[in-house]
Design an enzyme around this catalytic site. Structure first.
Site, PDB file in Angstrom:
ATOM      1  N   ASP A   9       0.828  -1.210   0.000  1.00  0.00           N
ATOM      2  CA  ASP A   9       0.000   0.000   0.000  1.00  0.00           C
ATOM      3  C   ASP A   9       0.862   1.260   0.000  1.00  0.00           C
ATOM      4  O   ASP A   9       0.544   2.242  -0.676  1.00  0.00           O
ATOM      5  CB  ASP A   9      -0.943   0.010   1.198  1.00  0.00           C
ATOM      6  CG  ASP A   9      -2.069  -0.991   1.077  1.00  0.00           C
ATOM      7  OD1 ASP A   9      -2.290  -1.516  -0.039  1.00  0.00           O
ATOM      8  OD2 ASP A   9      -2.731  -1.251   2.097  1.00  0.00           O
ATOM      9  N   GLU A  35      -2.181  -3.266  -9.026  1.00  0.00           N
ATOM     10  CA  GLU A  35      -0.960  -2.475  -8.985  1.00  0.00           C
ATOM     11  C   GLU A  35      -0.693  -1.758 -10.303  1.00  0.00           C
ATOM     12  O   GLU A  35       0.418  -1.348 -10.574  1.00  0.00           O
ATOM     13  CB  GLU A  35       0.218  -3.393  -8.642  1.00  0.00           C
ATOM     14  CG  GLU A  35       0.391  -4.489  -9.667  1.00  0.00           C
ATOM     15  CD  GLU A  35       1.333  -5.591  -9.238  1.00  0.00           C
ATOM     16  OE1 GLU A  35       2.031  -6.104 -10.118  1.00  0.00           O
ATOM     17  OE2 GLU A  35       1.358  -5.939  -8.062  1.00  0.00           O
TER      18      GLU A  35
END
Length: 129
Positions: A9, A35
């Site tokens: 994150d 991602e």
């Protein structure tokens, strides 16, 4: 995955902040799932887009992320598609950019590939961190 969700994150936050701070007013940056990010850079040539991606790679390579007692190096692979050569609409361009991204990843990752060309090897480097 190697460093856990919190570290992942943080990598995504760093990448998002870099995209936001380095973009032009006419650019559109968005997370495209997982991602992956998509950058829409109107009026930019393929060569200019490649140069920009390579510049982002260098900035990220010089920005490791603290993870406990260790540092995480950030790399990314990029795929570039350009209108009108690779498509007239966003769906076609994203499909071509995704295919170029796949070529970058399959060539060993941490590369920039323009749709319809071979990936360039040895560049310190939609893209995926």
């Amino acid at each position: 995955d190697t460093y856990g969700h919190q570290a992942g994150d943080e990598v995504l936050r760093v990448v998002a902040r870099l995209l936001s701070e380095s973009g032009r007013g006419s650019d559109l940056q968005c997370r495209f799932g997982g991602e992956e990010f998509v950058l829409v850079m109107p009026g930019m040539s393929t060569a200019q887009a490649r140069e920009r991606m390579e510049g982002l790679q260098m900035v990220l390579a010089g920005s490791p992320i603290a993870n406990g007692d260790s540092l995480i190096s950030i790399t990314f692979s990029a795929g570039i598609a350009a209108a009108p050569a690779n498509g007239q609409d966003m769906d076609a361009l994203i499909k071509c950019a995704d295919e170029a991204l796949y070529q970058s990843k399959s060539a060993g990752r941490n590369r920039v590939t323009c749709f319809g060309t071979a990936p360039i090897i040895d560049i310190p480097a939609i893209f995926a961190p």
